[in-house]
Design a protein around this motif. Structure first.
Motif, mmCIF file in Angstrom:
data_model
loop_
_atom_site.group_PDB
_atom_site.id
_atom_site.type_symbol
_atom_site.label_atom_id
_atom_site.label_comp_id
_atom_site.label_asym_id
_atom_site.label_seq_id
_atom_site.Cartn_x
_atom_site.Cartn_y
_atom_site.Cartn_z
ATOM 1 N N UNK A 54 0.867 -1.170 0.000
ATOM 2 C CA UNK A 54 0.000 0.000 0.000
ATOM 3 C C UNK A 54 0.908 1.225 0.000
ATOM 4 N N UNK A 55 0.582 2.223 -0.814
ATOM 5 C CA UNK A 55 1.425 3.418 -0.866
ATOM 6 C C UNK A 55 0.608 4.585 -1.409
ATOM 7 N N UNK A 56 1.163 5.775 -1.293
ATOM 8 C CA UNK A 56 0.574 6.953 -1.914
ATOM 9 C C UNK A 56 1.308 7.232 -3.216
ATOM 10 N N UNK A 57 0.552 7.444 -4.286
ATOM 11 C CA UNK A 57 1.145 7.671 -5.597
ATOM 12 C C UNK A 57 1.727 9.070 -5.695
ATOM 13 N N UNK A 58 2.359 9.363 -6.826
ATOM 14 C CA UNK A 58 2.906 10.695 -7.053
ATOM 15 C C UNK A 58 1.813 11.747 -7.168
ATOM 16 N N UNK A 59 0.564 11.315 -7.344
ATOM 17 C CA UNK A 59 -0.571 12.224 -7.417
ATOM 18 C C UNK A 59 -1.352 12.278 -6.100
ATOM 19 N N UNK A 60 -0.791 11.682 -5.053
ATOM 20 C CA UNK A 60 -1.427 11.727 -3.750
ATOM 21 C C UNK A 60 -2.548 10.729 -3.549
ATOM 22 N N UNK A 61 -2.689 9.758 -4.450
ATOM 23 C CA UNK A 61 -3.731 8.745 -4.329
ATOM 24 C C UNK A 61 -3.272 7.624 -3.395
ATOM 25 N N UNK A 62 -4.214 7.039 -2.672
ATOM 26 C CA UNK A 62 -3.918 5.852 -1.878
ATOM 27 C C UNK A 62 -4.139 4.624 -2.748
ATOM 28 N N UNK A 63 -3.073 3.853 -2.954
ATOM 29 C CA UNK A 63 -3.092 2.735 -3.889
ATOM 30 C C UNK A 63 -2.813 1.435 -3.150
ATOM 31 N N UNK A 64 -3.670 0.438 -3.385
ATOM 32 C CA UNK A 64 -3.487 -0.911 -2.855
ATOM 33 C C UNK A 64 -3.102 -1.834 -4.003
ATOM 34 N N UNK A 65 -2.027 -2.610 -3.840
ATOM 35 C CA UNK A 65 -1.615 -3.617 -4.818
ATOM 36 C C UNK A 65 -1.992 -4.999 -4.312
ATOM 37 N N UNK A 66 -2.528 -5.811 -5.241
ATOM 38 C CA UNK A 66 -2.813 -7.215 -4.926
ATOM 39 C C UNK A 66 -2.672 -8.022 -6.211
ATOM 40 N N UNK A 67 -1.688 -8.915 -6.247
ATOM 41 C CA UNK A 67 -1.465 -9.706 -7.456
ATOM 42 C C UNK A 67 -1.063 -8.823 -8.623
ATOM 43 N N UNK A 68 -1.809 -8.932 -9.733
ATOM 44 C CA UNK A 68 -1.517 -8.117 -10.916
ATOM 45 C C UNK A 68 -2.450 -6.919 -11.038
ATOM 46 N N UNK A 69 -3.196 -6.613 -9.953
ATOM 47 C CA UNK A 69 -4.168 -5.517 -9.997
ATOM 48 C C UNK A 69 -3.866 -4.477 -8.929
ATOM 49 N N UNK A 70 -4.407 -3.273 -9.151
ATOM 50 C CA UNK A 70 -4.304 -2.234 -8.129
ATOM 51 C C UNK A 70 -5.668 -1.580 -7.935
ATOM 52 N N UNK A 71 -5.881 -1.114 -6.708
ATOM 53 C CA UNK A 71 -7.124 -0.470 -6.309
ATOM 54 C C UNK A 71 -6.815 0.951 -5.841
ATOM 55 N N UNK A 72 -7.608 1.912 -6.298
ATOM 56 C CA UNK A 72 -7.510 3.264 -5.761
ATOM 57 C C UNK A 72 -8.588 3.405 -4.684
ATOM 58 N N UNK A 73 -8.159 3.855 -3.521
ATOM 59 C CA UNK A 73 -9.042 3.861 -2.358
ATOM 60 C C UNK A 73 -9.207 5.282 -1.844
ATOM 61 N N UNK A 74 -10.433 5.644 -1.515
ATOM 62 C CA UNK A 74 -10.693 6.946 -0.915
ATOM 63 C C UNK A 74 -11.959 6.866 -0.074
ATOM 64 N N UNK A 75 -11.977 7.609 1.021
ATOM 65 C CA UNK A 75 -13.154 7.681 1.897
ATOM 66 C C UNK A 75 -13.679 6.303 2.299
ATOM 67 N N UNK A 76 -12.796 5.390 2.588
ATOM 68 C CA UNK A 76 -13.188 4.087 3.110
ATOM 69 C C UNK A 76 -13.769 3.128 2.102
ATOM 70 N N UNK A 77 -13.525 3.333 0.818
ATOM 71 C CA UNK A 77 -14.013 2.390 -0.186
ATOM 72 C C UNK A 77 -13.163 2.481 -1.449
ATOM 73 N N UNK A 78 -13.313 1.486 -2.311
ATOM 74 C CA UNK A 78 -12.595 1.446 -3.576
ATOM 75 C C UNK A 78 -13.305 2.346 -4.579
ATOM 76 N N UNK A 79 -12.560 3.139 -5.304
ATOM 77 C CA UNK A 79 -13.125 4.023 -6.314
ATOM 78 C C UNK A 79 -13.731 3.197 -7.438
ATOM 79 N N UNK A 80 -14.898 3.634 -7.927
ATOM 80 C CA UNK A 80 -15.582 2.901 -8.997
ATOM 81 C C UNK A 80 -14.671 2.784 -10.222
ATOM 82 N N UNK A 81 -14.722 1.615 -10.851
ATOM 83 C CA UNK A 81 -13.878 1.359 -12.010
ATOM 84 C C UNK A 81 -12.625 0.575 -11.691
ATOM 85 N N UNK A 82 -12.387 0.332 -10.411
ATOM 86 C CA UNK A 82 -11.216 -0.446 -9.992
ATOM 87 C C UNK A 82 -11.677 -1.791 -9.475
#
Length: 494
Positions: free
Chosen positions: A289-317
């Motif tokens: 889990x890390x913050x991207x260069x754009x300030x996003x909270x990013x979760x990595x799992x396997x070959x996929x990544x999730x963008x997370x905000x306000x306690x949930x995964x952003x739609x489209x991820x």
């Protein structure tokens, strides 16, 4: 290039150049005339013109104006310095004018089906196969995003499009000529095969001056494989000259119209991916889990990544990691963003990205860059201050942040030179951070200054003023799923 003039054989003859650095080369009128003849601007009836007739002849001036218009130059009808500069550039040997009609886009034959298959019969010497697979898939996606075309990779050779990396004479009467000049060539449907010159220094993302971006050339070649000839727009992907890689690449409207004239517009709709799938809620353990260069909270799992905000995964991820970070493998161990650079760790290797571009020379071994940092890390953390923390098992290593910043600057300019090692010794996690477990999965600091440590399906929050687990709120650890990912757990106690 014995077959380069064939209307069914498309050869991309390009020199990797920085266009602004190329100086004008004086070109005799006779050479300009030959150039215009070769690429279809002057007809056969003009070949008997002498230099005086050419200078004043309407056919020569008209051809010169057409060339200037095709290349996006100021249309003067004069053989000026800028026109000579463009004529001096190495380029594709295919004619720009295939007939006398003025076309908005140049198209050839098309495939009888929209569901095409491909096979990579051989790979370049200096790129990993999995990275090449990703770039080839991305290049095909340029065309499938605007049509209903589909491209399926096959292991067998009985496919529509065969892709090969070759050198010199490779059996099709159009030999490659070493680094520079001819980069690749492709056949129009219903052959469609694509050959790349393996003498080139193929790169992914940003590379050095003498390298060639695989994605750009592959996307161009696949346009030919699908039936597109060179665009009348010099700056388009299907223009005759190689264009440097642009991370914000988009198809020119001309080539978009061209491919849609062959295969129609995009009609299929894809349902948005449901971000909260059963798998992530059933097993919320993350790779990193890390913050991207754009300030996003990013979760990595396997070959996929999730963008997370306000306690949930952003739609489209989730999305594929390779879509955002081309060339990055799956199952990453740890990640960190500092000074707009993001560094990923896996096994004994590390990758360094600026935005979505991998810096030239990566991946590299961790030991080559950080001599005292172990391989197979659990997590990496920067929470402000003077140190970056590397975690593995029950130990951590505190690395001076100023040395890390210097390393980024040094490595960006000197990809293959060793750096003097920084002497550091490990400490014990349980002696430095009270309540923090060993064998972490991930660690990062949020925008509020809180540090979050992840292990299994739970996470811990560190008091920003102390080095121990935050005890001011409810007891930690807490579940990752319902708090970070928006998972619904009926039996979760309030």
């Amino acid at each position: 290039m014995s077959n380069c003039q064939s209307s069914e054989f498309i050869v991309v003859c390009i020199l990797f150049v920085i266009l602004a650095a190329v100086q004008a080369v004086p070109i005799p009128l006779s050479q300009a005339k030959s150039y215009l003849e070769q690429y279809g601007y002057l007809t056969a009836s003009s070949k008997s013109l002498d230099d005086t007739s050419m200078r004043d002849g309407s056919s020569f001036v008209r051809a010169l104006r057409e060339f200037q218009e095709f290349m996006g130059l100021e249309v003067t009808g004069d053989l000026d310095a800028e026109t000579m500069r463009f004529m001096s550039m190495s380029r594709c040997g295919v004619r720009d004018r295939l007939d006398t009609d003025r076309l908005k886009f140049n198209v050839g034959p098309k495939w009888p089906t929209k569901n095409l298959t491909y096979h990579i019969a051989s790979y370049p010497k200096f790129l990993r196969r999995e990275d090449v697979d990703v770039e080839i898939e991305r290049a095909f996606a340029v065309w499938s995003e605007v049509t209903d075309l589909t491209f399926t990779k096959k292991s067998s050779k009985k496919v529509d499009i065969e892709i090969r990396f070759e050198v010199g004479d490779h059996g099709d009467d159009d030999s490659f000529d070493g680094r520079g000049k001819i980069l690749a060539h492709a056949f129009l449907p219903t052959d469609g095969d694509v050959h790349f010159d393996d003498a080139e220094l193929w790169t992914i993302g940003i590379g050095p001056k003498n390298s060639t971006n695989l994605f750009v050339v592959a996307a161009h070649e696949f346009g030919h494989s699908l039936g597109l000839r060179h665009s009348n727009y010099y700056t388009a992907l299907m223009g005759p000259l190689y264009r440097e890689y642009d991370s914000n690449f988009k198809l020119h409207e001309d080539e978009k119209a061209g491919i849609q004239s062959l295969y129609g517009s995009k009609t299929t709709t894809t349902q948005p991916k449901v971000p909260l799938d059963d798998s992530i809620c059933t097993n919320p353990k993350m790779d990193t889990v890390f913050q991207s260069d754009q300030g996003e909270t990013i979760f990595f799992k396997g070959d996929k990544f999730y963008k997370v905000t306000d306690g949930s995964v952003v739609r489209g991820y989730p999305k594929l990691i390779s879509e955002r970070w081309p060339g990055l493998p799956s199952n990453i161990d740890a990640a960190l963003t500092l000074n707009k650079f993001t560094i990923f760790f896996k096994g004994n290797l590390l990758w360094c990205y600026l935005g979505r571009e991998m810096l030239f020379g990566f991946p590299q071994s961790i030991s080559f860059n950080f001599y005292f940092i172990p391989d197979h890390l659990d997590a990496v953390l920067y929470k402000g201050g003077n140190e970056i923390f590397f975690f593995k098992g029950s130990q951590f290593w505190a690395y001076p942040v100023n040395h890390f910043s210097e390393w980024i600057t040094f490595r960006n300019k000197n990809p293959n030179q060793p750096l003097a090692p920084t002497m550091i010794s490990p400490g014990m996690i349980n002696q430095h951070w009270k309540g923090v477990p060993d064998n972490l999965d991930a660690a990062f600091m949020d925008s509020y200054g809180y540090t979050h440590l992840f292990k299994g399906d739970e996470y811990y929050r560190i008091d920003p003023m102390k080095f121990n687990v935050d005890l001011d709120q409810d007891a930690y650890p807490k579940p990752i799923g319902p708090i970070w990912l928006g998972c619904k757990i009926p039996f979760l106690m309030e």
